[in-house]
Design a protein around this motif. Structure first.
Motif, PDB file in Angstrom:
ATOM      1  N   ASN A 132       0.815  -1.210   0.000  1.00 31.75           N
ATOM      2  CA  ASN A 132       0.000   0.000   0.000  1.00 31.75           C
ATOM      3  C   ASN A 132       0.853   1.267   0.000  1.00 31.75           C
ATOM      4  N   GLU A 133       2.015   1.215   0.627  1.00 32.79           N
ATOM      5  CA  GLU A 133       2.922   2.356   0.576  1.00 32.79           C
ATOM      6  C   GLU A 133       3.407   2.603  -0.852  1.00 32.79           C
ATOM      7  N   ILE A 134       3.604   1.524  -1.597  1.00 33.82           N
ATOM      8  CA  ILE A 134       4.004   1.665  -3.002  1.00 33.82           C
ATOM      9  C   ILE A 134       2.862   2.248  -3.819  1.00 33.82           C
ATOM     10  N   PHE A 135       1.651   1.752  -3.587  1.00 30.01           N
ATOM     11  CA  PHE A 135       0.489   2.286  -4.300  1.00 30.01           C
ATOM     12  C   PHE A 135       0.341   3.787  -4.032  1.00 30.01           C
ATOM     13  N   GLU A 136       0.541   4.191  -2.778  1.00 28.50           N
ATOM     14  CA  GLU A 136       0.437   5.601  -2.421  1.00 28.50           C
ATOM     15  C   GLU A 136       1.555   6.416  -3.075  1.00 28.50           C
ATOM     16  N   HIS A 137       2.746   5.839  -3.134  1.00 30.17           N
ATOM     17  CA  HIS A 137       3.876   6.545  -3.742  1.00 30.17           C
ATOM     18  C   HIS A 137       3.566   6.933  -5.184  1.00 30.17           C
ATOM     19  N   PHE A 138       2.938   6.018  -5.921  1.00 30.61           N
ATOM     20  CA  PHE A 138       2.613   6.281  -7.322  1.00 30.61           C
ATOM     21  C   PHE A 138       1.206   6.885  -7.491  1.00 30.61           C
ATOM     22  N   GLN A 139       0.540   7.166  -6.364  1.00 27.66           N
ATOM     23  CA  GLN A 139      -0.798   7.759  -6.369  1.00 27.66           C
ATOM     24  C   GLN A 139      -1.761   6.958  -7.257  1.00 27.66           C
ATOM     25  N   MET A 140      -1.778   5.661  -7.039  1.00 31.18           N
ATOM     26  CA  MET A 140      -2.590   4.769  -7.860  1.00 31.18           C
ATOM     27  C   MET A 140      -4.052   4.774  -7.450  1.00 31.18           C
ATOM     28  N   LYS A 141      -4.917   4.678  -8.454  1.00 29.58           N
ATOM     29  CA  LYS A 141      -6.344   4.476  -8.264  1.00 29.58           C
ATOM     30  C   LYS A 141      -6.801   3.409  -9.252  1.00 29.58           C
ATOM     31  N   ASN A 142      -7.947   2.798  -8.983  1.00 28.16           N
ATOM     32  CA  ASN A 142      -8.473   1.756  -9.883  1.00 28.16           C
ATOM     33  C   ASN A 142      -7.393   0.717 -10.204  1.00 28.16           C
ATOM     34  N   ILE A 143      -6.895   0.095  -9.162  1.00 30.02           N
ATOM     35  CA  ILE A 143      -5.747  -0.802  -9.279  1.00 30.02           C
ATOM     36  C   ILE A 143      -6.196  -2.213  -9.640  1.00 30.02           C
ATOM     37  N   ASN A 144      -5.549  -2.804 -10.637  1.00 26.60           N
ATOM     38  CA  ASN A 144      -5.790  -4.190 -11.020  1.00 26.60           C
ATOM     39  C   ASN A 144      -4.627  -5.051 -10.532  1.00 26.60           C
ATOM     40  N   LEU A 145      -4.942  -6.179  -9.935  1.00 20.76           N
ATOM     41  CA  LEU A 145      -3.918  -7.080  -9.413  1.00 20.76           C
ATOM     42  C   LEU A 145      -3.913  -8.377 -10.200  1.00 20.76           C
ATOM     43  N   VAL A 146      -2.705  -8.836 -10.573  1.00 19.34           N
ATOM     44  CA  VAL A 146      -2.541 -10.126 -11.243  1.00 19.34           C
ATOM     45  C   VAL A 146      -1.502 -10.913 -10.450  1.00 19.34           C
ATOM     46  N   GLY A 147      -1.922 -12.039  -9.878  1.00 19.37           N
ATOM     47  CA  GLY A 147      -1.008 -12.810  -9.048  1.00 19.37           C
ATOM     48  C   GLY A 147      -1.003 -14.278  -9.401  1.00 19.37           C
ATOM     49  N   VAL A 148       0.167 -14.885  -9.309  1.00 21.84           N
ATOM     50  CA  VAL A 148       0.308 -16.310  -9.580  1.00 21.84           C
ATOM     51  C   VAL A 148       0.784 -17.021  -8.321  1.00 21.84           C
ATOM     52  N   SER A 149       0.185 -18.151  -8.011  1.00 22.00           N
ATOM     53  CA  SER A 149       0.576 -18.994  -6.873  1.00 22.00           C
ATOM     54  C   SER A 149       0.532 -18.178  -5.574  1.00 22.00           C
ATOM     55  N   ARG A 150       1.660 -18.056  -4.855  1.00 23.81           N
ATOM     56  CA  ARG A 150       1.665 -17.258  -3.632  1.00 23.81           C
ATOM     57  C   ARG A 150       1.254 -15.825  -3.925  1.00 23.81           C
ATOM     58  N   GLY A 151       1.642 -15.321  -5.092  1.00 24.45           N
ATOM     59  CA  GLY A 151       1.237 -13.985  -5.478  1.00 24.45           C
ATOM     60  C   GLY A 151      -0.265 -13.842  -5.617  1.00 24.45           C
ATOM     61  N   GLY A 152      -0.947 -14.931  -6.015  1.00 21.61           N
ATOM     62  CA  GLY A 152      -2.399 -14.914  -6.088  1.00 21.61           C
ATOM     63  C   GLY A 152      -3.026 -14.811  -4.709  1.00 21.61           C
ATOM     64  N   TRP A 153      -2.424 -15.510  -3.755  1.00 20.15           N
ATOM     65  CA  TRP A 153      -2.906 -15.399  -2.368  1.00 20.15           C
ATOM     66  C   TRP A 153      -2.749 -13.967  -1.879  1.00 20.15           C
ATOM     67  N   MET A 154      -1.597 -13.359  -2.166  1.00 17.69           N
ATOM     68  CA  MET A 154      -1.341 -11.997  -1.711  1.00 17.69           C
ATOM     69  C   MET A 154      -2.303 -11.015  -2.347  1.00 17.69           C
ATOM     70  N   ALA A 155      -2.587 -11.193  -3.634  1.00 14.15           N
ATOM     71  CA  ALA A 155      -3.546 -10.322  -4.314  1.00 14.15           C
ATOM     72  C   ALA A 155      -4.914 -10.420  -3.655  1.00 14.15           C
ATOM     73  N   THR A 156      -5.317 -11.640  -3.311  1.00 19.95           N
ATOM     74  CA  THR A 156      -6.603 -11.844  -2.652  1.00 19.95           C
ATOM     75  C   THR A 156      -6.618 -11.186  -1.280  1.00 19.95           C
ATOM     76  N   TYR A 157      -5.526 -11.340  -0.550  1.00 12.70           N
ATOM     77  CA  TYR A 157      -5.438 -10.747   0.795  1.00 12.70           C
ATOM     78  C   TYR A 157      -5.608  -9.231   0.725  1.00 12.70           C
ATOM     79  N   LEU A 158      -4.957  -8.599  -0.234  1.00  9.63           N
ATOM     80  CA  LEU A 158      -5.088  -7.149  -0.385  1.00  9.63           C
ATOM     81  C   LEU A 158      -6.514  -6.763  -0.759  1.00  9.63           C
ATOM     82  N   ALA A 159      -7.147  -7.596  -1.594  1.00 15.48           N
ATOM     83  CA  ALA A 159      -8.487  -7.272  -2.087  1.00 15.48           C
ATOM     84  C   ALA A 159      -9.557  -7.410  -1.013  1.00 15.48           C
ATOM     85  N   VAL A 160      -9.322  -8.210   0.020  1.00 15.68           N
ATOM     86  CA  VAL A 160     -10.334  -8.373   1.073  1.00 15.68           C
ATOM     87  C   VAL A 160     -10.131  -7.379   2.219  1.00 15.68           C
ATOM     88  N   GLN A 161      -9.088  -6.556   2.131  1.00 13.17           N
ATOM     89  CA  GLN A 161      -8.884  -5.551   3.166  1.00 13.17           C
ATOM     90  C   GLN A 161      -9.858  -4.394   2.962  1.00 13.17           C
TER      91      GLN A 161
END
Length: 312
Positions: A132-161
């Protein structure tokens, strides 16, 4: 460690304290070994075959290394790589992903890559804060996440916050997200490679995780081998807790879940749970693909992911 029970091995490999400082670079304590790995990483980046830039962003948990490609005014797409694969693993996909979108590949700081931390461990909340600090650094909005394997778990974790800025997520055989491991014995070839790195254990690993292991570029194979041989990363299985039904029901955004028909981590059985709990989910089985489906069937994956992201 050969005679220890597998669960005990996992616990030992996952132990640590996020506040305990061990060295300048926890993952690569040897500068010589890290130099060999970075050289191999840079060779893999030559496979991208598109313009990109590399940048570092300081966070509360270390220096995040990010590879950026695509039009500057494009909607952001964040790539979450698999364990120890680093952001360079997206070489078969990045060209298509970057045609319309501003793509950010972020190296996970507790695994082999160019991000640097001296923490032994990050909690899931701390890891979310890191991103989230990285997202804020780049002032991101409407963010799309693409994750594979462990990265997919992490994408899901961020999305349920709560109060996130995520628009869509793509899950490529996400580990520990909808169920357990499909074929534990083949998955353990990764642990064997980690504990006893050798060309033979590397071959067994790729034979288990890929449907077309001989077609994977040797340059990337060498990078992954050096990651396992010299990297000090540890499996995060104990961090990757199963999501509750309530968590998955909270995903109101569009979700795409893809699984290979020869995947050793997931099977299409997970689709039952996905469709039951997630209101706006699409699923598909990718034929002739293993857990490395983004490499095994890159053209199909690229088409499906881009079409999903393009939908209104």
């Amino acid at each position: 460690m050969r005679n220890l029970p597998l669960l005990l091995i996992f616990i030992l490999l996952s132990s640590g304290c996020s506040s305990y400082k061990v060295s300048e670079d926890y993952v690569f304590p040897s500068k010589k070994d890290k130099a060999l790995y970075i050289k191999s990483y840079n060779q893999t980046l030559k496979l991208w075959d598109i313009p990109f830039e590399e940048t570092d962003v300081m966070t509360s948990y270390g220096m995040a290394h990010i590879i950026i490609s695509g039009p500057k005014n494009g909607e952001p797409v964040i790539l979450f790589h698999g364990t120890d694969a680093s952001s360079s693993m997206w070489f078969p996909n990045i060209k298509e992903f970057s045609k319309r979108y501003r793509v950010y590949g972020i190296d996970f700081p507790l695994e082999a890559g160019k991000s640097v931390t001296n923490c032994i461990k990050l909690s899931n909340k701390e890891t979310a804060d890191f991103y989230n600090e990285i997202f804020e650094h780049f002032q991101m909005k409407n963010i799309n996440l693409v994750g594979v394997s462990r990265g997919g778990w992490m994408a899901t974790y961020l999305a349920v916050q709560p109060d996130n800025k995520i628009k869509k997520i793509v899950l490529l055989s996400p580990a520990q997200t909808f169920g357990g491991i499909e074929n534990i014995w083949k998955v353990l070839t990764a642990l064997n490679l980690k504990l006893f790195p050798s060309p033979k254990s590397l071959m067994k690993f790729f034979n288990a995780f890929s449907y077309y292991p001989d077609k994977i570029d040797s340059i990337f194979k060498e990078q992954l081998y050096l990651a396992y041989k010299y990297g000090n990363s540890k499996p995060r299985l104990l961090n990757m807790v199963r999501f509750s039904d309530k968590d998955l029901r909270s995903l109101k955004i569009p979700v795409l879940v893809l699984v290979g028909d020869h995947d050793i981590v997931n099977s299409e059985k997970i689709f039952v749970k996905a469709h039951k709990l997630i209101p706006n989910v699409e699923t598909a089985v990718i034929r002739d693909a293993g857990h490395f489906l983004s490499i095994d069937q890159s053209e199909i994956i690229n088409k499906k992911v881009v079409e999903f992201l393009n939908k209104n």
